[in-house]
Write an enzyme that holds these catalytic residues in place. Sequence first.
Site, PDB file in Angstrom:
ATOM      1  N   GLY A 135       0.775  -1.242   0.000  1.00 49.85           N
ATOM      2  CA  GLY A 135       0.000   0.000   0.000  1.00 49.85           C
ATOM      3  C   GLY A 135       0.806   1.293   0.000  1.00 49.85           C
TER       4      GLY A 135
ATOM      5  CG  ASN B 168       2.247   3.296  -5.724  1.00 55.03           C
ATOM      6  OD1 ASN B 168       2.683   4.330  -6.214  1.00 55.03           O
ATOM      7  ND2 ASN B 168       2.905   2.148  -5.764  1.00 55.03           N
TER       8      ASN B 168
ATOM      9  CG  MET C 163      -0.550  -8.173  -6.484  1.00 57.84           C
ATOM     10  SD  MET C 163       0.473  -7.382  -7.749  1.00 57.84           S
ATOM     11  CE  MET C 163       1.467  -8.789  -8.256  1.00 57.84           C
TER      12      MET C 163
ATOM     13  CG  LEU D  94      -8.637  -6.049 -13.290  1.00 57.59           C
ATOM     14  CD1 LEU D  94      -8.471  -4.529 -13.248  1.00 57.59           C
ATOM     15  CD2 LEU D  94      -9.696  -6.510 -12.281  1.00 57.59           C
TER      16      LEU D  94
ATOM     17  CG  ASN E   1      -1.722  -0.714 -13.281  1.00 59.54           C
ATOM     18  OD1 ASN E   1      -1.765  -0.945 -12.065  1.00 59.54           O
ATOM     19  ND2 ASN E   1      -0.888  -1.340 -14.088  1.00 59.54           N
TER      20      ASN E   1
ATOM     21  CG  HIS F  88       4.051  -1.971 -14.959  1.00 64.32           C
ATOM     22  ND1 HIS F  88       3.732  -3.225 -14.486  1.00 64.32           N
ATOM     23  CD2 HIS F  88       5.201  -2.121 -15.656  1.00 64.32           C
ATOM     24  CE1 HIS F  88       4.641  -4.088 -14.893  1.00 64.32           C
ATOM     25  NE2 HIS F  88       5.547  -3.447 -15.600  1.00 64.32           N
TER      26      HIS F  88
HETATM   27  C1  GRF Z   1       4.236  -1.120  -7.040  1.00 67.14           C
HETATM   28  O1  GRF Z   1       5.568  -1.323  -7.418  1.00 67.14           O
HETATM   29  C2  GRF Z   1       3.358  -0.916  -8.243  1.00 67.14           C
HETATM   30  O2  GRF Z   1       4.012  -0.262  -9.282  1.00 67.14           O
HETATM   31  C3  GRF Z   1       3.023  -2.321  -8.657  1.00 67.14           C
HETATM   32  O3  GRF Z   1       2.871  -3.023  -7.452  1.00 67.14           O
HETATM   33  C4  GRF Z   1       3.642  -2.397  -6.437  1.00 67.14           C
HETATM   34  C5  GRF Z   1       2.709  -2.087  -5.314  1.00 67.14           C
HETATM   35  O4  GRF Z   1       3.374  -1.591  -4.179  1.00 67.14           O
HETATM   36  N1  GRF Z   1       1.881  -2.350  -9.521  1.00 67.14           N
HETATM   37  P1  GRF Z   1       2.538  -0.890  -3.047  1.00 67.14           P
HETATM   38  O5  GRF Z   1       1.448  -1.829  -2.624  1.00 67.14           O
HETATM   39  O6  GRF Z   1       1.996   0.405  -3.582  1.00 67.14           O
HETATM   40  O7  GRF Z   1       3.524  -0.649  -1.926  1.00 67.14           O
END
Ligand code: GRF
Length: 237
Positions: free
Chosen positions: A16, A18, A94, A97, A111, A113
Amino acid sequence: MPKNRMAVAVLASGRGSNLQALIDACDAPDFPARIALVLTNVPGANALARAEQAGIPTAVIDHRRFPSREAFEAAMRERINKTGAELVCLAGFMRLLTPGFVAAFSDRLINIHPSLLPAFPGLRVHGRVLESGARFTGCTVHFVSAETDAGPILIQAAVPVHPGDTAETLAARVLESEVRVYPQAVRWIGEGRVRINGAVVEIDGVAAPVAALINPLPEAATAGVRRQPTISISEKK
Ligand code: GRF
């Protein structure tokens, strides 16, 4: 606070970071969005604790309890729509979809990435970047299309690979940029400055950097440093 802030649903499966960046951004008085829901498919995900700490409504929809991907997604759609979310942000969500889910949130689903798409879509990104010998990697915020880790790109950060990097050190360096670009992308959408024109995203009033990033640094950039005479302790006296 701006009136009528855009309602956002964040979908997260793990740590979490982000999500936290989005939560923190929403604290700014001029931020044009608010998080109306944090939804996870993983009971006990750390993202849930972050949402609860911030007083944000949460939902746990465990994919393992559904007979099919479609049934799982139908439950998520119902929950998201209940909140009136105008934008759905995937933040380390994860589960793949289906095109049906993507179409239901057409142009309203983004999203993040951890690579410079279209390079290195998919999983185990940082290890693959290191194996490839690439000198730059980065992160990308993009609108979601039916194809995984593809779709019109909103913003990217280019991040240098350093000698001796491991997947972990590189991931940490990339994450520092992720948490900067994701709130920025949401801000632009909330401000109504974003249009999708085919594969290209147009954003009103933004500027692009002029200088190229070069890695490793060319000799000229370090020559001055290396020409410095070495002063011994006795000379200094
Ligand atoms: C991040 O590296 C994001 O780019 C990818 O999954 C990871 C999630 O990390 N899609 P967090 O849950 O935000 O710490």
